[in-house]
Design an enzyme around this catalytic site. Sequence first.
Site, short mmCIF file in Angstrom:
data_model
loop_
_atom_site.label_atom_id
_atom_site.label_comp_id
_atom_site.label_asym_id
_atom_site.label_seq_id
_atom_site.Cartn_x
_atom_site.Cartn_y
_atom_site.Cartn_z
N ASP A 38 0.90 -1.13 0.06
CA ASP A 38 0.16 0.00 0.12
C ASP A 38 0.84 1.30 0.11
O ASP A 38 0.57 2.24 -0.80
CB ASP A 38 -0.79 -0.01 1.11
N GLU A 40 3.83 1.81 -1.19
CA GLU A 40 4.41 1.81 -2.68
C GLU A 40 3.43 2.50 -3.40
O GLU A 40 3.53 3.27 -4.35
CB GLU A 40 5.05 0.51 -3.15
N ASP A 42 0.73 4.19 -2.47
CA ASP A 42 0.52 5.87 -2.10
C ASP A 42 1.71 6.71 -2.75
O ASP A 42 1.32 7.74 -3.01
CB ASP A 42 0.67 5.74 -0.57
N GLU A 122 -25.08 -17.21 -15.21
CA GLU A 122 -24.58 -16.14 -14.46
C GLU A 122 -25.37 -16.01 -13.07
O GLU A 122 -26.50 -16.25 -13.04
CB GLU A 122 -24.22 -14.96 -15.02
N LYS A 124 -27.57 -13.92 -10.52
CA LYS A 124 -28.36 -12.65 -10.90
C LYS A 124 -28.02 -11.69 -9.54
O LYS A 124 -28.76 -12.18 -8.50
CB LYS A 124 -29.85 -12.94 -11.17
N GLU A 188 -23.62 -4.75 -13.22
CA GLU A 188 -24.41 -4.59 -12.10
C GLU A 188 -23.51 -3.73 -10.97
O GLU A 188 -22.53 -4.16 -10.66
CB GLU A 188 -25.14 -5.76 -11.45
N CYS A 422 -37.50 -5.63 33.88
CA CYS A 422 -37.38 -7.01 33.44
C CYS A 422 -38.95 -7.45 33.38
O CYS A 422 -39.39 -7.58 34.59
CB CYS A 422 -36.58 -8.07 34.12
N CYS A 438 -31.47 -6.79 31.90
CA CYS A 438 -32.00 -7.22 33.20
C CYS A 438 -30.99 -7.74 34.10
O CYS A 438 -30.12 -8.69 33.73
CB CYS A 438 -32.93 -8.38 32.92
S1 IVH Z 1 -28.54 -9.50 -18.23
C1 IVH Z 1 -30.90 -9.31 -21.78
N1 IVH Z 1 -27.37 -10.64 -16.45
O1 IVH Z 1 -31.39 -8.30 -13.84
C2 IVH Z 1 -30.42 -9.50 -20.47
N2 IVH Z 1 -28.91 -9.14 -15.98
O2 IVH Z 1 -34.42 -8.16 -15.26
C3 IVH Z 1 -30.52 -8.39 -19.80
N3 IVH Z 1 -29.12 -8.50 -13.46
O3 IVH Z 1 -31.82 -5.09 -15.06
C4 IVH Z 1 -29.90 -8.29 -18.16
N4 IVH Z 1 -27.26 -9.89 -12.68
O4 IVH Z 1 -30.00 -5.31 -13.33
C5 IVH Z 1 -28.30 -9.79 -16.76
N5 IVH Z 1 -25.80 -11.63 -15.03
C6 IVH Z 1 -26.76 -10.81 -15.26
C7 IVH Z 1 -27.66 -9.93 -14.12
C8 IVH Z 1 -28.46 -9.18 -14.73
C9 IVH Z 1 -28.17 -8.94 -12.34
C10 IVH Z 1 -30.19 -7.68 -13.47
C11 IVH Z 1 -30.00 -6.27 -14.11
C12 IVH Z 1 -31.23 -6.34 -15.17
C13 IVH Z 1 -32.01 -7.27 -14.58
C14 IVH Z 1 -33.03 -7.95 -15.77
#
Ligand code: IVH
Length: 689
Positions: A38, A40, A42, A122, A124, A188, A422, A438
């Site tokens: 850190d 270095e 800085d 992926e 969500k 995101e 109490c 209590c």
């Molecule tokens: S793809 C066509 N990938 O989910 C695909 N969305 O309802 C559009 N989100 O508004 C989004 N993780 O906020 C995608 N790995 C991910 C995501 C993701 C979270 C959220 C994003 C989007 C909503 C879609």
Amino acid sequence: MVGEEGKEAVKQYIADLRKKIHYHNYRYYVLNEPEISDAEYDRLFKELEKFESKYPELVTPDSPTQRVGAKPLEAFGTYKHSIPLLSLNSVYEEEEVRDFDERVRKFLGEAGGAAAIEYVVEPKIDGLAMELIYKNGVLSVGSTRGDGETGEEITQNLRTIKTIPLRIFSDAASASGVPLPLLEVRGEVFIPVRKFKDLNTALGEKGEKMFANPRNAAAGSVRQLDPRVTASRPLDFFAYGVGRAEGKEFSTQWEVLAYLRRIGFKISPLIRRFDTIQDVIRYHEEVKEKRDELDYEIDGIVVKVNSIKQQERLGAISRSPRWAIAYKFPAREEFTRVEDIVVQVGRTGALTPVAVLEPVPIGGATIHRATLHNEDELRRKDVRIGDTVVVKRAGDVIPEVVSVIKSKRTGTEKEFKMPDRCPVCGAEVIKEGPIRRCIGVSCEAQLKERIKHFASLRALDIEGLGEKVVEQLVDRKMVSDAADLFFLTKSDLLRLDRMGGKSAQNILDALEKSKKTTLSRLIHALGIRHVGDHTASLLADKFRDLESLRNASYDDLVSIPEIGPEVARSILLFFEQESTKELLAKLERAGVSYEKKEAGAGLLVAEAERKPLEGKTFVFTGRISMPREVAKDIVERLGGKVASSVSKRTDYVVAGEEAGSKLDTAVRLGVKIIDEEMFLRLTRKQKIN
Ligand code: IVH
């Protein structure tokens, strides 16, 4: 004054410095693998600042010093996305995911080769979708998703997020290469769970408004008009897609993710590629199990057709793509009504306000009560009797009241005041920070909790001594401390409600068995404040017998690296009490004994040495009565392993109520299935057949 040539050299020097800093930023924030200290870092940063203040005309917007440069805005401008940001259709059931797969296959035509569909999965992320536009590698516009067509322009706020590169290279790992002339990155913004908690604590201490959850905190932080406030918030960013990308063709989503990672973005480590929907479903289950261990909130997985060509053929209907779907986890939050607010008195006397709820099912269990934590929380959330509230149940944690739907108030709701005495024993209540406690020495509520703790699995593990039995024993004044348990006779026990001869004998046998224990279990069982089972085993390792622990000085105690002043003081205070002296004398009279061991041989080590579950793999599914971590710990202490999915290598599947697809898999693979009781028997007897 430097001449033209000198100026060029300075420019080059500054550019090199920036490149180095971009690179080390990437190592530190994105990869989590810094190469320099850190200090270095800085030094490099200060050097750049020095030169930039000397040559302000050379400051560029993509300079690492410019993350928080801008002045507060009056309002945000709008931004029209060149390609709309779509939203996803959500499904919850396995059946619906299979339908999705079928639709995709049908649409693409079996002729197109039914086998040739690959899915990318992926997590969500439960945050907010953003778009970042890079022109010649420099972040030039950042905007929110908004309604998908038009969002808000919040560039200066997004610039403050360390995992959003201000400049991209075609290869972040070497900070080199020519970037695309135009690239739109989608992803995101979120706040990690632990940092969210710290943020809320800090806001609370300053008397500012706290946030209900990490998503709200992220939304509130990213939409601050003053970028300095945004900069002070622990925002983070995962990239998951692209919009326009001039001069680059992608053939798969997988390629997009790999590319984003290469140019310097953080990509979720949970992304996977699968050939069949069955594998996708299995992975959904696996991620769901991991959900509570992650440091960011996710509310499901996103399943995307991998091939971009196939995506294009599938297209979209009304803002949602046909090629992707959100496969959500069961909801963890529900609405319900607060019927009453009561106060529970814990083992150490802490008073906890608890909401009594109109029963509501959440994630497979019916919730009747939810904690309100303490007085400050109660006041912050302003929960009143009669309110409609959001209740949350996450994994194994106690359900909690998240927030109040104030718009549902009718004016008949009643405020609740924490009692000054109490509610159980009437003794005085003192305030320690946000906690009321209590201080009654013979409080029956505390006594019940102390005895339950004494008998619990990780303490003396007295089987059969459940909540109902303990409550009756205390209510009928048959015990006045935990040691009295050992002096109960069969006829005493037979006086209790619904107690037959067999159960009474079982309890007596269990009590007898529990008398032979280990020092660390015994210390843990005593219920000294701030001494959990981990600290207990440290103390057992250090002192070897109870007598030495009792005579330990403050200095002896704090000489143990993990024991701090507060814990040491609490131990000293405990042994000074008259009631402790009585308790210990009684325990001795009852014949409670522990193995005397050489230093270093605490409970953990002793059991680990035997390792009766060595080489055995367990998988848990459905609801069991103990927290998953406890079950996992039991298995691991005995040398076994806990896996999150069932395979042929699984030895036991422990199936609780409402067991899911893992149970089906176990049946299919012929894996041995046991219930919780068999699991406990197995681990207690430590005998495997
Ligand atoms: S793809 C066509 N990938 O989910 C695909 N969305 O309802 C559009 N989100 O508004 C989004 N993780 O906020 C995608 N790995 C991910 C995501 C993701 C979270 C959220 C994003 C989007 C909503 C879609």
